[in-house]
Design a protein around this motif. Structure first.
Motif, PDB file in Angstrom:
ATOM      1  N   ILE A 119      37.730   4.740  57.347  1.00  0.00           N
ATOM      2  CA  ILE A 119      39.016   4.573  56.675  1.00  0.00           C
ATOM      3  C   ILE A 119      38.741   4.186  55.236  1.00  0.00           C
ATOM      4  CG2 ILE A 119      41.173   3.270  56.663  1.00  0.00           C
ATOM      5  CD1 ILE A 119      40.480   2.677  59.695  1.00  0.00           C
ATOM      6  N   ASN A 120      39.317   4.910  54.309  1.00  0.00           N
ATOM      7  CA  ASN A 120      39.024   4.688  52.895  1.00  0.00           C
ATOM      8  C   ASN A 120      39.828   3.527  52.330  1.00  0.00           C
ATOM      9  OD1 ASN A 120      37.118   6.767  52.573  1.00  0.00           O
ATOM     10  ND2 ASN A 120      38.754   8.283  52.440  1.00  0.00           N
ATOM     11  N   ILE A 121      39.241   2.344  52.387  1.00  0.00           N
ATOM     12  CA  ILE A 121      39.824   1.156  51.782  1.00  0.00           C
ATOM     13  C   ILE A 121      38.723   0.410  51.053  1.00  0.00           C
ATOM     14  CG2 ILE A 121      41.701   0.887  53.431  1.00  0.00           C
ATOM     15  CD1 ILE A 121      40.031  -1.167  54.887  1.00  0.00           C
ATOM     16  N   SER A 122      39.101  -0.470  50.163  1.00  0.00           N
ATOM     17  CA  SER A 122      38.127  -1.253  49.411  1.00  0.00           C
ATOM     18  C   SER A 122      37.997  -2.645  50.003  1.00  0.00           C
ATOM     19  CB  SER A 122      38.547  -1.371  47.939  1.00  0.00           C
ATOM     20  OG  SER A 122      38.461  -0.119  47.306  1.00  0.00           O
ATOM     21  N   TYR A 123      36.752  -3.100  50.144  1.00  0.00           N
ATOM     22  CA  TYR A 123      36.480  -4.442  50.645  1.00  0.00           C
ATOM     23  C   TYR A 123      35.949  -5.306  49.501  1.00  0.00           C
ATOM     24  CZ  TYR A 123      36.716  -2.346  55.294  1.00  0.00           C
ATOM     25  OH  TYR A 123      37.127  -1.698  56.416  1.00  0.00           O
ATOM     26  N   ARG A 124      36.363  -6.530  49.497  1.00  0.00           N
ATOM     27  CA  ARG A 124      35.840  -7.471  48.514  1.00  0.00           C
ATOM     28  C   ARG A 124      34.803  -8.359  49.190  1.00  0.00           C
ATOM     29  NH1 ARG A 124      38.884 -12.577  45.732  1.00  0.00           N
ATOM     30  NH2 ARG A 124      37.264 -13.076  44.200  1.00  0.00           N
ATOM     31  N   TYR A 125      33.595  -8.376  48.655  1.00  0.00           N
ATOM     32  CA  TYR A 125      32.558  -9.274  49.160  1.00  0.00           C
ATOM     33  C   TYR A 125      32.801 -10.666  48.591  1.00  0.00           C
ATOM     34  CZ  TYR A 125      29.601  -5.528  51.031  1.00  0.00           C
ATOM     35  OH  TYR A 125      29.098  -4.476  51.770  1.00  0.00           O
ATOM     36  N   LEU A 126      33.100 -11.604  49.459  1.00  0.00           N
ATOM     37  CA  LEU A 126      33.309 -12.992  49.025  1.00  0.00           C
ATOM     38  C   LEU A 126      32.008 -13.781  49.065  1.00  0.00           C
ATOM     39  CD1 LEU A 126      36.685 -13.814  50.853  1.00  0.00           C
ATOM     40  CD2 LEU A 126      36.318 -12.838  48.574  1.00  0.00           C
ATOM     41  N   ALA A 127      31.098 -13.400  49.947  1.00  0.00           N
ATOM     42  CA  ALA A 127      29.772 -14.013  50.023  1.00  0.00           C
ATOM     43  C   ALA A 127      28.829 -13.021  50.674  1.00  0.00           C
ATOM     44  CB  ALA A 127      29.810 -15.316  50.832  1.00  0.00           C
ATOM     45  N   GLY A 128      27.593 -12.985  50.190  1.00  0.00           N
ATOM     46  CA  GLY A 128      26.619 -12.053  50.737  1.00  0.00           C
ATOM     47  C   GLY A 128      26.676 -10.706  50.055  1.00  0.00           C
ATOM     48  N   ILE A 172      26.622 -19.415  66.623  1.00  0.00           N
ATOM     49  CA  ILE A 172      25.916 -18.135  66.627  1.00  0.00           C
ATOM     50  C   ILE A 172      24.479 -18.315  66.159  1.00  0.00           C
ATOM     51  CG2 ILE A 172      25.780 -15.863  65.521  1.00  0.00           C
ATOM     52  CD1 ILE A 172      28.864 -15.899  65.425  1.00  0.00           C
ATOM     53  N   PHE A 173      24.301 -19.019  65.052  1.00  0.00           N
ATOM     54  CA  PHE A 173      22.970 -19.175  64.474  1.00  0.00           C
ATOM     55  C   PHE A 173      22.114 -20.172  65.255  1.00  0.00           C
ATOM     56  CE2 PHE A 173      25.117 -17.809  60.350  1.00  0.00           C
ATOM     57  CZ  PHE A 173      24.619 -16.514  60.444  1.00  0.00           C
ATOM     58  N   LYS A 202      27.458 -24.454  53.689  1.00  0.00           N
ATOM     59  CA  LYS A 202      26.893 -24.778  54.995  1.00  0.00           C
ATOM     60  C   LYS A 202      25.863 -23.758  55.465  1.00  0.00           C
ATOM     61  CE  LYS A 202      28.495 -26.484  59.498  1.00  0.00           C
ATOM     62  NZ  LYS A 202      28.028 -27.856  59.276  1.00  0.00           N
ATOM     63  N   PHE A 203      26.037 -22.501  55.080  1.00  0.00           N
ATOM     64  CA  PHE A 203      25.174 -21.440  55.599  1.00  0.00           C
ATOM     65  C   PHE A 203      24.505 -20.639  54.478  1.00  0.00           C
ATOM     66  CE2 PHE A 203      28.742 -22.054  58.586  1.00  0.00           C
ATOM     67  CZ  PHE A 203      28.021 -22.532  59.681  1.00  0.00           C
ATOM     68  N   ALA A 204      24.158 -21.309  53.403  1.00  0.00           N
ATOM     69  CA  ALA A 204      23.590 -20.634  52.230  1.00  0.00           C
ATOM     70  C   ALA A 204      22.323 -19.860  52.578  1.00  0.00           C
ATOM     71  CB  ALA A 204      23.307 -21.653  51.132  1.00  0.00           C
ATOM     72  N   HIS A 205      21.439 -20.459  53.389  1.00  0.00           N
ATOM     73  CA  HIS A 205      20.172 -19.791  53.685  1.00  0.00           C
ATOM     74  C   HIS A 205      20.383 -18.533  54.523  1.00  0.00           C
ATOM     75  CE1 HIS A 205      21.010 -22.475  57.023  1.00  0.00           C
ATOM     76  NE2 HIS A 205      20.093 -21.905  57.771  1.00  0.00           N
ATOM     77  N   HIS A 206      21.424 -18.497  55.353  1.00  0.00           N
ATOM     78  CA  HIS A 206      21.716 -17.295  56.131  1.00  0.00           C
ATOM     79  C   HIS A 206      22.307 -16.199  55.238  1.00  0.00           C
ATOM     80  CE1 HIS A 206      20.678 -19.050  59.960  1.00  0.00           C
ATOM     81  NE2 HIS A 206      21.470 -20.082  59.743  1.00  0.00           N
TER      82      HIS A 206
END
Length: 487
Positions: A87-96, A127-128, A163-167
């Motif tokens: 599906i052609n939509i745009s995603y914004r990366y907030l982290a990673g 999860i981690f 909290k999860f910077a290293h991941h």
């Protein structure tokens, strides 16, 4: 009269002129607004997210994914053959940042602001923490913040990043967001099942949230598992999932279930995600997501539920994301330490008991949530297992009865293992048996079998040692093997 006619014609000419001027002004305004929107969109591409790690910012700006589609009403479909496309939509990366390589499993979470309680950070932590270092190399966690409240999203991104910077740095965790303008109409929808209007809006938006998340995750890994944002995981759940997938090799499946609650722990092939995303969008306003998932499975010709026990994921949230209502649902098949999944090597199963309907012998040996059910057994009746190859066994566990039929247990019985197999393929059996112990309260469990049995085991049987008036349910037979004996 001529003068009057001339005046009317002149007035008509002036009206046409003014109409043209108004149209030109309207077109100019529309064009200006269009240019303004395009400019704002391009400006947005260069807005930096203050919470994304500094080393990731340049890569994010350079990476173009899922470019803008002007026809954003994605709930309208004309060509069903295009369901395999994204599906052609745009995603914004907030982290990673985009994953550098394909993983074995993607874990997808979609989260919105709750009126009471927030469990997202605890879910990510589970999860981690419940994964080994080797398992972490094979998973990717994608968190979609699906709330339109930008302040809440910014706060959550800050908390996740701290909290999860290293991941995030290791490429195991991505946080994304889809702008509100890509969503279809969420107001004035059909009130199916007599749901109140706000409930219809909530569940319809949730369907779209999951569709966008599935669409994003389609090419990240071989498999995808859907979780909620208030879930606790069992230890080494990935190893258990891999073991189950391997055991199903060569068989057809659409959905494997590792929890009996809602849409928690539903596993899919990643190549099915685009179709599932389109499916959720097509029927986003019709019914809740978990119902649509059942229909999707059925439409792809998997009629029966394939659910495994013990459950690998547990619902831990006390308050629902819908109006903060109480949600006390728990999966009573969940086990925190479920790493020890049985092997149940290939075998032929048979019994001389009177089987009830279609609850045949094979269902007790399956890892799926089903069981064998026989009518009142007599002394000497048995349930037999003949292994395709001789094996070494380390542990055996047998459970009889169910929660709703707690008296349909094996009241008097024993478990035996055998060697020296005779007979053809259809009538193979062992000539010698060794008794390992008696059933207690309908159950049997023994460890260190390889140290107590000196021969390679060809057969195993459950023997009824005293007649009973109650019927017998063998709920599960679990066998753990040690090394494969030399042939």
């Amino acid at each position: 009269q001529v003068t009057l006619v001339y005046a009317l014609l002149h007035m008509r000419h002036n009206l046409k002129y003014f109409d043209k001027m108004r149209c030109l002004r309207k077109r100019s305004a529309v064009s200006f607004l269009g240019v303004l929107v395009i400019c704002l969109l391009f400006m947005n591409l260069y807005i930096e997210d203050g919470y994304v790690l500094e080393g990731d910012k340049q890569l994010i700006r350079e990476t173009a994914t899922h470019q803008l589609n002007p026809e954003r009403y994605v709930h309208t479909f004309k060509d069903l053959s295009n369901f395999s496309g994204s599906i052609n939509i745009s995603y914004r990366y907030l982290a990673g940042t985009p994953l550098p390589r394909k993983r074995y499993l993607t874990i997808g979470l979609s989260s919105v602001k709750r009126k009471k309680g927030n469990y997202l950070l605890e879910t990510i932590k589970s999860i981690f923490e419940q994964s080994s270092y080797e398992e972490l190399k094979e998973i990717a966690v994608v968190v979609q913040l699906a709330d339109f409240d930008s302040a809440w999203c910014e706060g959550m991104v800050k908390d996740i990043s701290l909290k999860f910077a290293h991941h995030i740095i290791a490429g195991r965790l991505i946080v994304i967001h889809v702008p509100e303008e890509y969503y279809p109409v969420l107001d004035g929808l059909k009130r199916n099942y007599n749901d109140p209007e706000d409930r219809v809006k909530f569940r319809s938006k949730q369907n779209v949230d999951y569709a966008f998340l599935l669409n994003f995750c389609a090419n990240l890994s071989d498999y995808y598992v859907m979780l909620e944002d208030d879930v606790r995981c069992s230890k080494n759940f990935l190893t258990a999932v891999k073991k189950v997938i391997t055991s199903r090799e060569g068989s057809y499946w659409v959905t494997l279930e590792f929890s009996k609650l809602g849409y928690i722990g539903k596993l899919y092939h990643s190549h099915d995600l685009p179709r599932l995303a389109h499916f959720l969008l097509m029927f986003y306003q019709e019914m809740p997501c978990d119902w649509l998932l059942i229909h999707f499975r059925g439409l792809l010709a998997q009629k029966e539920v394939i659910r495994f026990k013990p459950s690998l994921f547990q619902h831990m949230g006390y308050y629902s994301s819908y109006k903060g209502a109480e949600n006390k649902l728990k999966d009573d098949d969940f086990e925190e330490e479920s790493f020890d999944i049985p092997d149940n090597p290939p075998a032929n199963l048979h019994t001389n008991m009177n089987v009830f309907e279609n609850y045949e012998a094979s269902k007790a040996y399956s890892s799926i949530d089903e069981y064998f059910w026989g009518k009142a057994p007599s002394t000497g009746d048995f349930y037999g297992i003949v292994f395709e190859k001789p094996i070494k066994i380390s542990k055996i566990k047998v459970i009889t009865g169910t929660e709703d039929r707690q008296n349909d247990i094996l009241h008097h019985g024993a478990l035996e293992v055998g060697e020296k197999i005779v007979g053809g393929k259809k009538g193979r059996q062992c000539t010698t048996y060794l008794r390992l112990g008696e059933f207690k309260n309908g159950n049997f469990e023994i460890t260190d079998v390889e140290h107590k049995v000196l021969f390679d085991i060809n057969c195993m049987r459950i023997l009824v040692t005293k007649s009973q008036k109650e019927w017998l349910i063998i709920r599960s037979i679990s066998i753990w093997t040690s090394q494969t004996p030399n042939q």
